[in-house]
Design an enzyme around this catalytic site. Sequence first.
Site, PDB file in Angstrom:
ATOM      1  N   TYR A  10      34.267  -1.367 -22.796  1.00  0.00           N
ATOM      2  CA  TYR A  10      35.133  -2.048 -22.559  1.00  0.00           C
ATOM      3  C   TYR A  10      35.499  -2.819 -23.637  1.00  0.00           C
ATOM      4  O   TYR A  10      34.710  -3.376 -24.306  1.00  0.00           O
ATOM      5  CB  TYR A  10      34.269  -2.560 -21.518  1.00  0.00           C
ATOM      6  CG  TYR A  10      34.768  -3.824 -20.666  1.00  0.00           C
ATOM      7  CD1 TYR A  10      36.720  -3.859 -20.551  1.00  0.00           C
ATOM      8  CD2 TYR A  10      34.234  -4.998 -19.980  1.00  0.00           C
ATOM      9  CE1 TYR A  10      36.827  -4.843 -20.498  1.00  0.00           C
ATOM     10  CE2 TYR A  10      35.045  -5.859 -19.470  1.00  0.00           C
ATOM     11  CZ  TYR A  10      36.666  -5.755 -19.299  1.00  0.00           C
ATOM     12  OH  TYR A  10      37.213  -6.632 -18.820  1.00  0.00           O
ATOM     13  N   LYS A  32      38.099   1.162 -21.051  1.00  0.00           N
ATOM     14  CA  LYS A  32      39.220   0.635 -21.066  1.00  0.00           C
ATOM     15  C   LYS A  32      39.361  -0.869 -22.015  1.00  0.00           C
ATOM     16  O   LYS A  32      38.715  -1.726 -21.833  1.00  0.00           O
ATOM     17  CB  LYS A  32      38.002  -0.418 -19.455  1.00  0.00           C
ATOM     18  CG  LYS A  32      38.425  -0.979 -18.682  1.00  0.00           C
ATOM     19  CD  LYS A  32      37.466  -1.420 -17.636  1.00  0.00           C
ATOM     20  CE  LYS A  32      37.637  -3.553 -16.998  1.00  0.00           C
ATOM     21  NZ  LYS A  32      36.752  -3.641 -16.509  1.00  0.00           N
TER      22      LYS A  32
END
Length: 315
Positions: free
Chosen positions: A150, A174
Amino acid sequence: MTNDQKHESQKHENKVRKALRGISGVHVTAWGADGEADWAVTAKIVARIAAAGIHNIVSAGNTGEFYPMTTDEVVRSHAVAAQAANGKALVTAGIGRSLREAVSTGRLAATAGCDAVMVHHPLDPFAAPQSQADYIIAIAEALTLPVVAYIRSDAIGVKDLVRVATHANVAGVKFASTNVMLLSECVRATEGSSANWICGLAEGWAAPFYALGARGFTSGLVNVAPERSLAIWQALEAGDFAKARAQVSEIAGFETMRTKYGNGANVTVVKEALGLLGTPVGPVRLPGLPELNEAERAELRRIVSGWSPARVAAE
């Protein structure tokens, strides 16, 4: 590892990669009147998202209030989500904080039946950019579950992002920075590799990310109206950008409200919308915005009242 085990591991990673190119829905965590987690309500929300056809459910993500949660609550959240999804959707466990804690929590997530882990972007104010990449890679090397990285800033350079994206146990990145030039450079630098770039900024940014080579997107909207998220994803997969833009316009007011107070209302809007639709989930824990004011709540009611098949609960 035997050849059969390697084969099964590869099959599982491919399954995770495919799900990441769909919608990664981040479920909220319900709090009871006593401020403690209401796992029964949380499980119902997860089950509803899975039944709607969302591909991947993220447990203890930012919409789930990862940072205001205790470690024990994070671990329980993973287990509750894995059981509630009941195989209808993949479940990715949000992990992070210290390296040791992340690895320990990731191993427990595997035991609980989660399919992958998502490493939250490290928030240490003194973290070096290259060391942030090293942190994610160290977790990827310590765990057997596929890892989703992330990325929430553009501090990490292309070279280090490529190291993360092409690691053997990183199933996807992500990408949650609005620096689309950086994303474009990363996509070019990893063309033909195993890198899997995902829009980490939800429905509103999905179209430009798709245009640059990313696939799939994250969503908090799925807690409230998963059918709208799916319609946007289907339009993007079909290459119908005009349709996707029109559908994003219909949720623009909702998403704009979430950006208030420097994104401090992000989870608050989702939780209050759930309450308006008949599923009270409690306030947001500090340092998030606990609740909307009356004017904001009236605006949110107006927005969700116009969404079919949504039915707003009586006052």
